[in-house]
Design an enzyme around this catalytic site. Structure first.
Site, mmCIF file in Angstrom:
data_model
loop_
_atom_site.group_PDB
_atom_site.id
_atom_site.type_symbol
_atom_site.label_atom_id
_atom_site.label_comp_id
_atom_site.label_asym_id
_atom_site.label_seq_id
_atom_site.Cartn_x
_atom_site.Cartn_y
_atom_site.Cartn_z
ATOM 1 N N LYS A 1 0.828 -1.204 0.000
ATOM 2 C CA LYS A 1 0.000 0.000 0.000
ATOM 3 C C LYS A 1 0.861 1.252 0.000
ATOM 4 O O LYS A 1 0.514 2.267 -0.613
ATOM 5 C CB LYS A 1 -0.966 0.012 1.172
ATOM 6 C CG LYS A 1 -0.445 0.582 2.477
ATOM 7 C CD LYS A 1 -1.523 0.726 3.515
ATOM 8 C CE LYS A 1 -0.983 1.344 4.802
ATOM 9 N NZ LYS A 1 -0.722 2.790 4.688
ATOM 10 N N ASN A 2 2.014 1.196 0.679
ATOM 11 C CA ASN A 2 2.883 2.359 0.743
ATOM 12 C C ASN A 2 3.577 2.646 -0.583
ATOM 13 O O ASN A 2 4.165 3.716 -0.754
ATOM 14 C CB ASN A 2 3.922 2.189 1.848
ATOM 15 C CG ASN A 2 3.311 2.272 3.235
ATOM 16 O OD1 ASN A 2 2.227 2.820 3.418
ATOM 17 N ND2 ASN A 2 3.985 1.698 4.220
ATOM 18 N N CYS B 1 -2.827 7.839 11.184
ATOM 19 C CA CYS B 1 -2.664 7.235 12.496
ATOM 20 C C CYS B 1 -2.531 8.314 13.565
ATOM 21 O O CYS B 1 -2.071 9.417 13.315
ATOM 22 C CB CYS B 1 -1.436 6.325 12.503
ATOM 23 S SG CYS B 1 -1.676 4.816 11.535
ATOM 24 N N ARG C 1 3.498 14.563 13.020
ATOM 25 C CA ARG C 1 4.266 14.318 11.804
ATOM 26 C C ARG C 1 4.027 15.493 10.871
ATOM 27 O O ARG C 1 3.138 15.467 10.028
ATOM 28 C CB ARG C 1 3.840 12.987 11.168
ATOM 29 C CG ARG C 1 4.268 11.790 11.990
ATOM 30 C CD ARG C 1 3.825 10.490 11.381
ATOM 31 N NE ARG C 1 2.398 10.272 11.540
ATOM 32 C CZ ARG C 1 1.730 9.315 10.922
ATOM 33 N NH1 ARG C 1 2.339 8.525 10.082
ATOM 34 N NH2 ARG C 1 0.441 9.168 11.129
ATOM 35 N N ASP D 1 7.736 0.716 10.828
ATOM 36 C CA ASP D 1 6.437 0.068 10.676
ATOM 37 C C ASP D 1 6.441 -1.383 11.157
ATOM 38 O O ASP D 1 5.380 -2.020 11.204
ATOM 39 C CB ASP D 1 5.976 0.121 9.213
ATOM 40 C CG ASP D 1 5.301 1.440 8.872
ATOM 41 O OD1 ASP D 1 5.145 2.291 9.768
ATOM 42 O OD2 ASP D 1 4.914 1.626 7.696
ATOM 43 N N ARG E 1 -6.974 -0.869 6.934
ATOM 44 C CA ARG E 1 -6.213 0.084 6.139
ATOM 45 C C ARG E 1 -4.987 -0.553 5.500
ATOM 46 O O ARG E 1 -4.500 -0.052 4.482
ATOM 47 C CB ARG E 1 -5.749 1.268 6.996
ATOM 48 C CG ARG E 1 -6.873 2.157 7.530
ATOM 49 C CD ARG E 1 -6.313 3.319 8.332
ATOM 50 N NE ARG E 1 -5.244 3.982 7.596
ATOM 51 C CZ ARG E 1 -4.071 4.326 8.113
ATOM 52 N NH1 ARG E 1 -3.802 4.073 9.382
ATOM 53 N NH2 ARG E 1 -3.163 4.932 7.376
#
Length: 436
Positions: free
Chosen positions: A23-24, A117, A122, A306, A398
């Site tokens: 997904k990233n 999240c 960030r 992650d 997600r």
């Protein structure tokens, strides 16, 4: 009403699991299609809420998006919108990726400040500074980033810290800029390389792939292209850690082992056996006394932040003392309190957690604060006695495609229902309650 995953204890996970596309990687690839008019195809795309959210953002901007099986078709021939609204962007931080391509192609963009999240600040400072370096005028007002430019101008830009998101946005903006752009201290994650491949296939001229210095020679237009998303190294790592924590034997397939070197080295150091083939990794932790080790997260190719929560769950299960230090997101420890509710012994000081292994965990109501924290609680729940009820598991939708099915292939039975299940038996079965 709460949704619940019932997960009977697995003594030892065994089997193969196919890893989905990352997904990233997919989210930047989707944003890149805004740089031209045409029909783009992205293959190896997982069915995830984050992908659906980005698709909704693109549709709002005027694109037509169709997701069939693992292929995503994006038609931008009538895509002229430049405003990405709060009600969509707030669902996912990666929505900010549309800022660069909209500004580059249309000369203007209005993007709500992103969500995602819930842990730690960030900031988007690097994104904004990068656009300003390319001669865009940027202002923040009423929770939105407003950017304007004629044609962007190539420039040198140095990232004060290695940032995947800001590197993505600067790449997407600079490919249509006038002149040469040089990005220093750029992120070198595999997802960045995947994006560079796509942009070059579209007609961009980007040099230095795989290095921290990227040189972009701006072009006047791009064309649609077809690209394959890389495998999800974080999903693969999660299932490898699941094999370790249950002392099982798990093979993840359709992966690129080179993307997981730091995790493989760390797992090997605990005493597991690791075997890598061209596109698969097998972990064998059967009947092995694993040793705790300490890790420190860092930019790729160092240990991925992650995978930090999942690794901590593994440390909890091992006899001995270990430390986990997160240098990327120092506040990424909201899962610690929830692991402690299951019986873990963890103390946090600054950006370091000290874990004293407690193999005998017991079920308790806990809450997933974010995507990877939810994965960590699943892993801990696999070895916890009684029932564990985990709320807010919508986060997992997600980032993990077909979680129930994939764990089933390894021997763990996870059921999703709308009612909690009570039992008088001491079954190590985590209940994952989803608040919809």
């Amino acid at each position: 009403m709460k949704e619940i995953y019932q997960v009977p204890t697995s003594q030892s996970l065994q089997g193969d699991v196919i890893i989905s596309g990352a997904k990233n990687a997919v989210l930047p690839l989707m944003a890149a299609t805004l740089l031209c008019r045409g029909i783009s195809i992205i293959n190896n795309v997982p069915q995830l809420d984050d992908v659906n959210t980005m698709a909704e953002v693109l549709r709002y901007l005027g694109a037509k998006v169709e997701h069939q099986n693992s292929s995503l078709t994006i038609d931008t021939r009538e895509c002229d919108g430049y405003q990405a609204p709060y009600h969509l962007v707030t669902k996912m931080r990666a929505s900010i990726y549309v800022l660069g391509p909209l500004l580059a192609r249309l000369g203007q963009a209005s993007v709500a400040l992103p969500g995602g999240c819930a842990w730690g600040p960030r900031p988007v400072d690097l994104h904004i500074a990068g656009m300003q370096a390319l001669s865009a005028k940027v202002e923040l007002s009423h929770g939105n980033i407003h950017a304007h430019a004629g044609r962007l101008q190539g420039a040198d830009f140095t990232f004060s810290i290695s940032s995947v998101g800001a590197t993505v946005n600067l790449l997407l903006a600079s490919v249509l800029a006038d002149g040469t752009t040089r990005l220093f201290n750029a992120a070198i994650e595999p997802e960045i390389d995947n994006l560079v491949d796509q942009l070059n296939a579209m007609g961009a001229q980007i040099f230095g792939k795989g290095t921290s210095t990227l040189v972009i020679e701006g072009v006047t237009e791009l064309k649609a292209a077809t690209i394959d998303a890389i495998p999800d190294r974080i999903e693969a790592g999660t299932y490898l850690i699941a094999g370790a924590i249950t002392q099982g034997k798990v093979t993840v397939k359709q992966v690129q082992p080179a993307h997981l070197t730091a995790l493989i080295d760390s797992l090997t150091a605990t005493g597991t056996l690791i075997c890598c083939e061209d596109d698969s990794i097998t972990i064998d932790a059967q009947q092995r006394a694993l040793q705790p080790i300490s890790i420190k997260t860092g930019p790729y190719p160092l240990f991925a932040t992650d995978l930090q929560p999942q690794w901590m769950a593994l440390c909890v299960s091992l006899t001995g003392v270990s430390q986990v230090t997160d240098t990327i997101y120092p506040d990424r420890f909201q899962h610690v309190a929830e692991l402690c509710r299951l019986g873990a012994n963890i103390r946090v000081k600054g950006n370091t957690a000290c874990i004293i292994g407690t193999p005998n965990l017991s079920g308790a109501p806990v809450k997933a604060s974010d995507l990877r924290a939810g994965a960590a609680l699943i892993l801990a729940g696999l070895i916890a006695s009684d029932y564990t009820e985990i709320s807010d598991i919508h986060h997992l939708d997600r980032g993990y495609q077909n979680l129930i099915g994939k764990f089933a292939t390894l021997g763990a039975t996870i059921k999703r229902s709308h009612h909690p299940v009570a039992t008088n038996q001491a079954i190590a079965a985590p209940l994952l309650s989803l608040c919809g």
